[in-house]
Design a protein around this motif. Structure first.
Motif, PDB file in Angstrom:
ATOM      1  N   HIS A  92     -16.366  19.135   1.445  1.00 32.87           N
ATOM      2  CA  HIS A  92     -17.328  19.012   2.537  1.00 32.87           C
ATOM      3  C   HIS A  92     -16.893  19.849   3.731  1.00 32.87           C
ATOM      4  O   HIS A  92     -15.718  19.938   4.047  1.00 32.87           O
ATOM      5  N   CYS A  94     -18.586  20.441   7.873  1.00 32.81           N
ATOM      6  CA  CYS A  94     -19.710  20.223   8.787  1.00 32.81           C
ATOM      7  C   CYS A  94     -20.388  21.558   9.112  1.00 32.81           C
ATOM      8  O   CYS A  94     -21.465  21.577   9.692  1.00 32.81           O
ATOM      9  N   CYS A 138     -12.516  19.244   8.146  1.00 38.31           N
ATOM     10  CA  CYS A 138     -13.081  20.561   7.858  1.00 38.31           C
ATOM     11  C   CYS A 138     -12.698  21.598   8.912  1.00 38.31           C
ATOM     12  O   CYS A 138     -12.676  22.784   8.641  1.00 38.31           O
ATOM     13  N   VAL A 144     -18.337  16.515  12.738  1.00 36.80           N
ATOM     14  CA  VAL A 144     -18.805  15.203  13.171  1.00 36.80           C
ATOM     15  C   VAL A 144     -17.698  14.163  13.131  1.00 36.80           C
ATOM     16  O   VAL A 144     -17.870  13.046  13.598  1.00 36.80           O
TER      17      VAL A 144
HETATM   18 ZN   LIG Z   1     -16.078  18.108   9.668  1.00 32.49          ZN
END
Ligand SMILES: [Zn+2]
Length: 147
Positions: A92, A94, A138, A144
């Motif tokens: 993942h 963002c 990330c 977030v």
């Molecule tokens: Zn992130």
């Protein structure tokens, strides 16, 4: 750092459209890295796996740190834990450079912008089984903070 081919010398399956490598990632565990230039908007590959019910998927996901289960409809989920598809290692971010699309029950990955060889391929997971309890690493400016 040792980088290994995502799949053995055998040719990749037809649904894996671009060459990728699975290698250690600064985001989490292993990640998927482009091994060739990937133009924007094109399909990168898919994750195939065991088709199970959503209820069974949620039962299996409970308590796992690295989850490889994707709900592809209100009834069906794919458990890619035993899959050999390299895209299952996609981390993942963002500020992702790819997106995950559920198309006719399949888990497909598409480039959001051109991806250079060596770049890690990332998607924004959106809502996850972690329910916001896992810290995001990330490193994106717009991170977030959690998943
Ligand atoms: Zn992130």
């Amino acid at each position: 750092m040792s980088r290994q081919r995502a799949s053995p010398a055998v040719e990749r399956p037809s649904y894996q459209k671009f060459d990728v490598l699975v290698a250690p990632s600064t985001i989490d565990g292993h990640g998927v890295f482009a091994a060739e230039y990937i133009p924007a908007r094109l399909k990168i590959g898919e994750i195939r796996g065991e088709s199970i019910t959503v209820a069974e998927g949620r039962r299996r996901a409970a308590g796992l740190q690295r989850i490889m289960i994707v709900e592809v409809s209100s009834r069906t989920a794919i458990d890619a834990s035993r899959s050999t598809d390299p895209m299952r290692f996609t981390n993942h971010s963002c500020q992702a450079n790819a997106r995950l699309a559920i198309i006719a029950g399949r888990i497909e990955f598409y480039a959001l912008r051109p991806i250079a060889p060596g770049e890690e391929i990332t998607v924004n997971y959106g809502v996850t089984h972690h329910e916001g309890k896992l810290r995001c690493r990330c490193g994106a400016p717009n991170c977030v903070g959690n998943l």
